[in-house]
Every structure is written in C-alpha cells, then in structure tokens.
Enzyme design. Structure first.
Site, PDB file in Angstrom:
ATOM      1  CD  GLU A   1      -2.747  -1.217   2.554  1.00  0.00           C
ATOM      2  OE1 GLU A   1      -2.525  -0.400   3.462  1.00  0.00           O
ATOM      3  OE2 GLU A   1      -3.698  -2.013   2.580  1.00  0.00           O
TER       4      GLU A   1
ATOM      5  CD  GLU B   1      -4.556  -7.861   2.226  1.00  0.00           C
ATOM      6  OE1 GLU B   1      -5.398  -7.111   2.743  1.00  0.00           O
ATOM      7  OE2 GLU B   1      -3.327  -7.652   2.313  1.00  0.00           O
TER       8      GLU B   1
HETATM    9  C1  XIL Z   1      -6.103  -6.077   8.829  1.00  0.00           C
HETATM   10  C2  XIL Z   1      -6.449  -7.227   9.776  1.00  0.00           C
HETATM   11  O1  XIL Z   1      -7.391  -8.064   9.144  1.00  0.00           O
HETATM   12  C3  XIL Z   1      -7.003  -6.687  11.071  1.00  0.00           C
HETATM   13  O2  XIL Z   1      -7.177  -7.735  12.009  1.00  0.00           O
HETATM   14  C4  XIL Z   1      -6.076  -5.617  11.649  1.00  0.00           C
HETATM   15  O3  XIL Z   1      -6.683  -5.038  12.786  1.00  0.00           O
HETATM   16  C5  XIL Z   1      -5.773  -4.548  10.625  1.00  0.00           C
HETATM   17  O4  XIL Z   1      -5.250  -5.143   9.456  1.00  0.00           O
HETATM   18  N1  XIL Z   1      -4.895  -4.512   4.118  1.00  0.00           N
HETATM   19  C6  XIL Z   1      -3.884  -5.323   4.565  1.00  0.00           C
HETATM   20  C7  XIL Z   1      -4.100  -6.186   5.769  1.00  0.00           C
HETATM   21  O5  XIL Z   1      -2.828  -5.405   3.918  1.00  0.00           O
HETATM   22  O6  XIL Z   1      -2.927  -6.358   6.511  1.00  0.00           O
HETATM   23  C8  XIL Z   1      -5.192  -5.640   6.656  1.00  0.00           C
HETATM   24  O7  XIL Z   1      -5.442  -6.592   7.688  1.00  0.00           O
HETATM   25  C9  XIL Z   1      -6.431  -5.359   5.843  1.00  0.00           C
HETATM   26  C10 XIL Z   1      -6.158  -4.326   4.780  1.00  0.00           C
END
Ligand code: XIL
Length: 319
Positions: free
Chosen positions: A124, A231
């Site tokens: 990101e 994701e």
């Molecule tokens: C999220 C997790 O799912 C949560 O448990 C945590 O509180 C915050 O992070 N993009 C990403 C992930 O790359 O690491 C994130 O995961 C969601 C968005």
C-alpha cells in the site's frame, strides 16, 4: 471435492488465519484451503512491537500449523505504514532506517524463509488521491523515491527462493491501477526484483465493476509478473454509511454469490499467471470487516457464521 482440490489445476486457494482461527476454524481451514497468510502475526509491529525486541510466538504458531499440515505460506508484510513500530523512525536518517529495514528482513528470513513461497515486500505505498504518487509515510519521507529498490533487493538477498510481491488495494480502480502498473514496470525496468503483483481485492457488491476488474487484469498481465489475489472479501454494504443488517438478506447473498462466481471466472482466465487466490479470513463469524471501517456485522466470505459453505461457495465450485 473441496475448494483447493477443485482449483488444483488453476491456482492455490488461500485464507488469512490468526492464532485464534487456526484453532476455532481448524476443520474448514484444513479441508478447503492449501495456502495460508497470517492476518497480523508476521507484521513488523506484531513480531517487534517496540522496534527492538522480537517475539515470534504468534508467527511461529501459524508457521508450525501450516508446515505440519502441508499448507503453503505467504509472508505479510515488511514495508507498510500501518502496524509498524513508530520507534524505528524516531531520529532516523536514511542510512539508519535502511540498516533497520535490512536487519528486520534478515531476522524474518532467518526464521521463516524456508517455509514461505511469497512475501509481500511492500504494501500500500501508492496514494489513492490524484496528484500524489506515493503515499506520504515515514518510510517514504525518510528514504525517498528509491525506498522500494532497497526493500526488494534486501529481500531477494535474504530470501532467494521466495516470490517477491508488491501488494495494494483499490487495484481495479482505473487511476490507481495505472499507478500500480507504472510502479511495478518502473521497478522491473530498473532491474529491481519484483516477481508478483498482489491484488488485495477488498471488494463489495457496489464496486468494482466487472469491466474495471477485467481491464485491470488485462493491464497487469502485460507486466511479465505473476498475479496473486491476496486479501479477497466481498462486503454486503455499498459504503460505510449503509445501515447494518441484522441478518444477511437472501437476495443480497444471492448477489454476492453471483459476484464471486463472475470474479472467479475472470481469475480462471488468468490461471497461467495466477499463483494463488486468498480470502481475507475463513468464515463470516471472524471477518475484520465487522470492525472496519465501522463496527457493523458483515458477511463477506465463503463460509457462514457456523462455518457452513454459503451460496457463494457453491457458485465458485460450479464450473
Ligand atoms: C487487517 C487485519 O485483518 C485486522 O485484524 C487488523 O486489525 C488490521 O489489518 N490490508 C492489509 C491487511 O494489507 O494487513 C489488513 O489486515 C487489511 C487491509
């Protein structure tokens, strides 16, 4: 037949897991998925909360679970603006921060490299707004324009057998996908080792449009890297203000199933360059989306609150 068996000739099927779900959702994970990502446990701020002392307990537990059950493992993530110890930036100049980054990558590699097939080297870093290219982060402010060059080079050196991934979200937005393309192309043109592009795919029934997804995939396929959906989840809400459902309406779950069906059909078209498709969670009772960006129960995954397969599951099994 289970999900990863059905997709055997296409790509690996992954889930984000955490130290709780490898216990509470063990049956579904073992049966349906063949790739795992730590939802939080391998993030910099989790293994090293104060920027100095490492605690690998959570990461080790998930690595042991994956290895003893023959599951592939992704490592998420090294360079990110969130869940990173603020201490590492305090008073740091470029030289000291690079030394810190290199040491962190080395420490993670020493422990996990042999069990990892892909690592999200950077996460990101591109800004969503027009005008700005890179997101304004401490990493970028201190290290400057070539910050990713170092991160990828250090990782290649420390983990020569892993695929090195750049990972981002809003990846099918027409403007952002152009920036992501330019970033990865620029890195590769300069000889920086980027092997794969991670598409987070935090989607909803409102966006992205299938045409935008198709266009983005077509563009990314020109990069000469493999692709990974890293994701995926499909929120039932169009935006953050939509009122919460008490229970997911049947017609909405039907729409969700159709969206999963359509998007997996696109993924399958790219099977030659698609390594894996990972869902961000296992079942609806433990999704991060029920707490982000507002606290509002959501049902974005393939398995319901009781860990039973949803319509969306049957939709992507039917081809
Ligand atoms: C999220 C997790 O799912 C949560 O448990 C945590 O509180 C915050 O992070 N993009 C990403 C992930 O790359 O690491 C994130 O995961 C969601 C968005």
């Amino acid at each position: 037949m289970t999900l990863h068996e059905k997709y055997k000739d296409y790509f690996a099927i992954g889930a984000a897991v955490n130290v709780r779900t490898i216990d509470t959702h063990k049956d579904v994970i073992l049966r349906e998925f063949n790739s795992l990502t730590c939802e939080n446990e391998m993030k910099y701020g989790r293994v090293c909360p104060d920027g100095k002392i490492y605690d690998f307990a959570g990461a080790d537990a998930i690595r042991d679970f994956a290895v003893s059950n023959g599951k592939m493992l992704r490592l998420h993530t090294f360079l990110w603006h969130n869940q990173t110890p603020g201490e590492i930036f305090e008073g740091a100049d470029k030289e000291t921060l690079l030394a810190t980054l290199k040491a962190h990558i080395g420490k993670m590699a020493e422990r996990y490299a042999k069990d990892i097939y892909t690592v999200d080297v950077a996460n990101e870093v591109i800004d969503d707004k027009h005008g700005l290219f890179f997101r304004d982060t401490k990493w970028y402010a201190i290290l400057g324009d070539d910050f990713l060059d170092y991160a990828f080079r250090y990782t290649r050196e420390a983990m020569p057998n892993a695929l090195l991934c750049y990972n981002d979200y809003n990846e099918c937005d027409p403007d952002k996908s152009k920036k992501i393309f330019d970033l990865v192309k620029g890195l590769r043109d300069r000889g920086i080792p980027v092997d794969t592009l991670g598409l987070q795919a935090h989607w909803s029934l409102a966006r992205p449009a299938l045409d935008d997804i198709k266009r983005a995939f077509e563009l990314y396929a020109k990069l000469g890297v493999t692709l990974q959906v890293t994701e995926m989840d499909v929120s039932l809400y169009p935006d953050r203000d939509a009122p919460a459902y008490v229970a997911p309406p049947a017609d909405v779950l039907k729409k969700q199933a159709q969206f999963y069906k359509d998007t997996f059909a696109i993924f399958r078209e790219y099977k030659d360059i698609m390594d894996s498709v990972t869902l961000w969670g296992v079942a609806d009772d433990a999704s991060w989306l029920s707490n982000f960006q507002v606290k509002r129960k959501n049902w974005p995954l393939l398995f319901d609150d009781d860990h039973q397969p949803k319509e969306a599951y049957y939709a992507i099994m039917d081809f």
